[in-house]
Design a protein around this motif. Structure first.
Motif, short mmCIF file in Angstrom:
data_model
loop_
_atom_site.label_atom_id
_atom_site.label_comp_id
_atom_site.label_asym_id
_atom_site.label_seq_id
_atom_site.Cartn_x
_atom_site.Cartn_y
_atom_site.Cartn_z
N PRO A 48 8.39 -1.68 5.50
CA PRO A 48 8.97 -3.07 6.75
C PRO A 48 8.82 -2.63 7.66
O PRO A 48 9.11 -3.19 7.91
CB PRO A 48 10.24 -3.10 4.72
CG PRO A 48 10.17 -2.67 3.35
CD PRO A 48 8.91 -1.57 3.49
N VAL A 49 9.53 -0.92 7.49
CA VAL A 49 8.99 -0.49 8.83
C VAL A 49 8.57 -0.82 9.85
O VAL A 49 8.55 -1.43 10.71
CB VAL A 49 9.82 0.89 8.87
CG1 VAL A 49 9.66 1.76 10.13
CG2 VAL A 49 10.69 1.26 7.95
N GLU A 50 7.11 -0.74 9.20
CA GLU A 50 5.56 -0.61 9.75
C GLU A 50 5.38 -2.12 10.12
O GLU A 50 4.98 -2.57 11.73
CB GLU A 50 4.34 0.10 9.50
CG GLU A 50 2.67 -0.91 9.73
CD GLU A 50 3.27 -0.11 11.47
OE1 GLU A 50 2.23 -0.99 12.02
OE2 GLU A 50 3.94 1.00 11.38
N GLU A 80 13.63 -0.10 -6.34
CA GLU A 80 15.19 0.77 -5.40
C GLU A 80 15.42 -1.42 -5.81
O GLU A 80 16.16 -1.04 -5.31
CB GLU A 80 14.94 1.60 -5.35
CG GLU A 80 16.32 1.74 -4.39
CD GLU A 80 16.12 2.73 -3.17
OE1 GLU A 80 17.27 2.28 -2.27
OE2 GLU A 80 15.57 3.36 -3.46
N ALA A 81 14.50 -1.80 -5.32
CA ALA A 81 14.65 -3.53 -4.04
C ALA A 81 14.75 -4.04 -5.60
O ALA A 81 16.10 -4.81 -4.96
CB ALA A 81 13.73 -3.75 -3.39
N GLU A 94 13.44 -6.86 6.88
CA GLU A 94 14.28 -6.55 7.47
C GLU A 94 15.70 -5.78 6.01
O GLU A 94 15.87 -4.72 6.64
CB GLU A 94 15.62 -6.82 8.77
CG GLU A 94 14.64 -7.17 10.23
CD GLU A 94 15.84 -8.18 11.04
OE1 GLU A 94 15.95 -7.70 11.54
OE2 GLU A 94 16.76 -8.30 10.32
N ALA A 95 15.99 -7.03 5.26
CA ALA A 95 16.37 -6.03 4.18
C ALA A 95 15.99 -5.11 2.55
O ALA A 95 16.24 -4.91 2.78
CB ALA A 95 17.38 -7.42 2.93
N LEU A 96 14.87 -5.49 3.39
CA LEU A 96 13.90 -4.62 2.30
C LEU A 96 13.80 -3.01 2.40
O LEU A 96 13.59 -2.45 2.90
CB LEU A 96 12.37 -5.08 1.77
CG LEU A 96 12.38 -6.78 1.41
CD1 LEU A 96 10.62 -7.29 1.22
CD2 LEU A 96 12.27 -5.73 -0.33
N SER A 97 13.81 -3.02 3.77
CA SER A 97 13.67 -1.93 4.70
C SER A 97 14.75 -0.52 4.29
O SER A 97 14.47 0.45 4.63
CB SER A 97 13.72 -2.39 6.74
OG SER A 97 14.79 -2.17 7.01
N ARG A 98 15.97 -1.25 3.41
CA ARG A 98 16.81 -0.27 3.42
C ARG A 98 16.76 0.40 1.74
O ARG A 98 17.05 1.63 1.36
CB ARG A 98 18.26 -1.28 2.58
CG ARG A 98 18.65 -2.19 3.35
CD ARG A 98 19.65 -2.47 3.02
NE ARG A 98 18.96 -3.93 1.96
CZ ARG A 98 19.95 -4.50 1.53
NH1 ARG A 98 21.28 -5.08 1.54
NH2 ARG A 98 19.37 -5.68 0.79
N TYR A 99 15.58 -0.21 1.40
CA TYR A 99 15.02 0.21 -0.33
C TYR A 99 13.63 1.16 0.36
O TYR A 99 12.91 0.89 0.59
CB TYR A 99 14.45 -0.76 -1.30
CG TYR A 99 15.24 -1.69 -1.14
CD1 TYR A 99 16.63 -1.41 -1.57
CD2 TYR A 99 15.57 -3.21 -0.83
CE1 TYR A 99 18.00 -2.07 -2.37
CE2 TYR A 99 16.99 -3.64 -0.59
CZ TYR A 99 17.73 -3.33 -1.34
OH TYR A 99 19.15 -3.47 -1.99
N GLU A 137 2.70 6.63 0.77
CA GLU A 137 4.54 6.96 1.12
C GLU A 137 5.71 6.17 1.12
O GLU A 137 6.99 6.47 0.91
CB GLU A 137 4.31 7.12 2.55
CG GLU A 137 3.46 8.85 2.98
CD GLU A 137 2.46 8.92 4.19
OE1 GLU A 137 3.71 8.30 4.95
OE2 GLU A 137 1.57 9.58 4.49
N ASP A 138 5.37 4.98 1.64
CA ASP A 138 6.76 4.14 1.24
C ASP A 138 5.84 3.23 0.52
O ASP A 138 5.23 2.49 -0.05
CB ASP A 138 6.79 3.57 2.89
CG ASP A 138 7.22 4.16 3.86
OD1 ASP A 138 8.28 5.54 3.50
OD2 ASP A 138 6.17 4.36 4.85
N MET A 139 7.51 2.15 0.10
CA MET A 139 7.14 0.51 -0.62
C MET A 139 6.45 -0.01 0.56
O MET A 139 6.75 -0.65 1.98
CB MET A 139 8.54 0.49 -1.31
CG MET A 139 8.49 -1.40 -1.90
SD MET A 139 9.90 -1.47 -1.66
CE MET A 139 10.51 -2.25 -0.34
N GLU A 140 5.59 -1.44 0.13
CA GLU A 140 4.76 -2.58 0.69
C GLU A 140 4.59 -3.55 0.66
O GLU A 140 5.39 -3.45 -0.93
CB GLU A 140 3.23 -1.61 0.66
CG GLU A 140 2.68 -0.03 1.30
CD GLU A 140 1.96 0.00 0.84
OE1 GLU A 140 0.91 1.02 1.58
OE2 GLU A 140 0.56 -0.78 0.20
#
Length: 284
Positions: free
Chosen positions: A219-221, A252-253, A242-247, A46-49
């Protein structure tokens, strides 16, 4: 210096003993050592890890903290035998990107980050001739033997890459941050941070000599677990996450970071009633 950002990490969310080192600083600041850290990224269901490793409680630096793989940089990380296995990245480009023309050479930071990733996680950020990534040390005992030989100084990093039938895609690793350990700390590092994408499902190995746990988290988790007091981390790790949570994805990161300048951050640490505060000046 026109201002600063500030935030506080509660004492219970910090690695053991961290606050005590801030309250009892050395009389003369320790000269920071050259170091490299790498954020391994993969695209999850679901998300980047991001990969976080927990340092042993016996470790000399931030014991018990969740960190990215990394370690010291040496001039040997820039040996021609290793540099020759890089594609799409050369010493001149590295110097320009890091804005660094001293010792160790700029290219050594990139290669030290990749070497540390393989030593600490068993994941080689490389590609074989058919475009596939090699198995990790956790997935293949033969790869773990190569990793062990590298860590025991029986082979060099270039030999490890060659034995895995790899070359390193220099455009798959991006420079993302530059942190210098605050002056009060007894162990200081001048650390360049990098990020690299690895294949989905890549399984890290846990080397009990240095680490006790490995987690792939979005990043969110990761930030949610930090807030709950379940994931002790130090400031550069938190700010990077925190910065990685933008992507939304690893590609994309890497693209986003590649388009941004990197500034040097030398934080000031202050003890507050509830935790350790970090002040970051807008410019160093």
């Amino acid at each position: 210096m026109s201002g600063h950002d500030e935030f506080v990490i509660p004492f219970e969310n910090l690695p053991e003993g961290f606050a005590e080192t801030i309250e009892d600083p050395p009389d003369v600041p320790v000269e920071p050592r050259a170091a490299a850290t790498i954020v391994l990224l993969r695209d999850g269901a679901e998300d980047m890890e991001v990969l976080l490793m927990r340092r042993s409680r016996k470790a000399g630096f931030v014991p018990g903290a969740y960190v990215f793989p990394g370690g010291r940089v040496d001039n040997s990380d820039a040996l021609p035998s290793v540099v020759s296995l890089l594609d799409d990245l050369d010493p001149a480009t590295a110097r320009q990107r890091l804005e660094h023309d001293g010792e160790p050479p700029a290219i050594a930071y990139y290669l030290a980050a990749l070497r540390e990733a393989f030593e600490e996680t068993g994941i080689m950020v490389g590609l074989r001739e058919d475009g596939s990534a090699p198995p990790t040390a956790a997935e293949d005992p033969g790869v773990d033997e190569i990793r062990d030989a590298l860590m025991g100084d029986r082979i060099g990093f270039h030999e490890a890459i060659e034995r895995l039938g790899c070359r390193i895609a220099g455009d798959a690793i991006e420079y993302i941050a530059h942190w210098i350990t605050p002056e009060p700390e007894p162990r200081r590092y001048d650390t360049r941070f990098f990020a690299a994408k690895v294949r989905a499902g890549a399984t890290p190995i846990i080397d009990p000599r240095e680490m006790t746990d490995a987690l792939w988290l979005s990043p969110v988790e990761a930030l949610a677990r930090l807030d709950r007091g379940e994931l002790p981390m130090v400031f550069p790790t938190i700010k990077t996450i925190e910065a990685l949570s933008r992507y939304d994805s690893a590609d994309e990161a890497l693209e986003g970071y590649g388009a941004e300048p990197v500034r040097t951050i030398l934080p000031t640490l202050v003890v507050t009633p509830t935790g350790i505060g970090l002040e970051i000046d807008e410019e160093v």
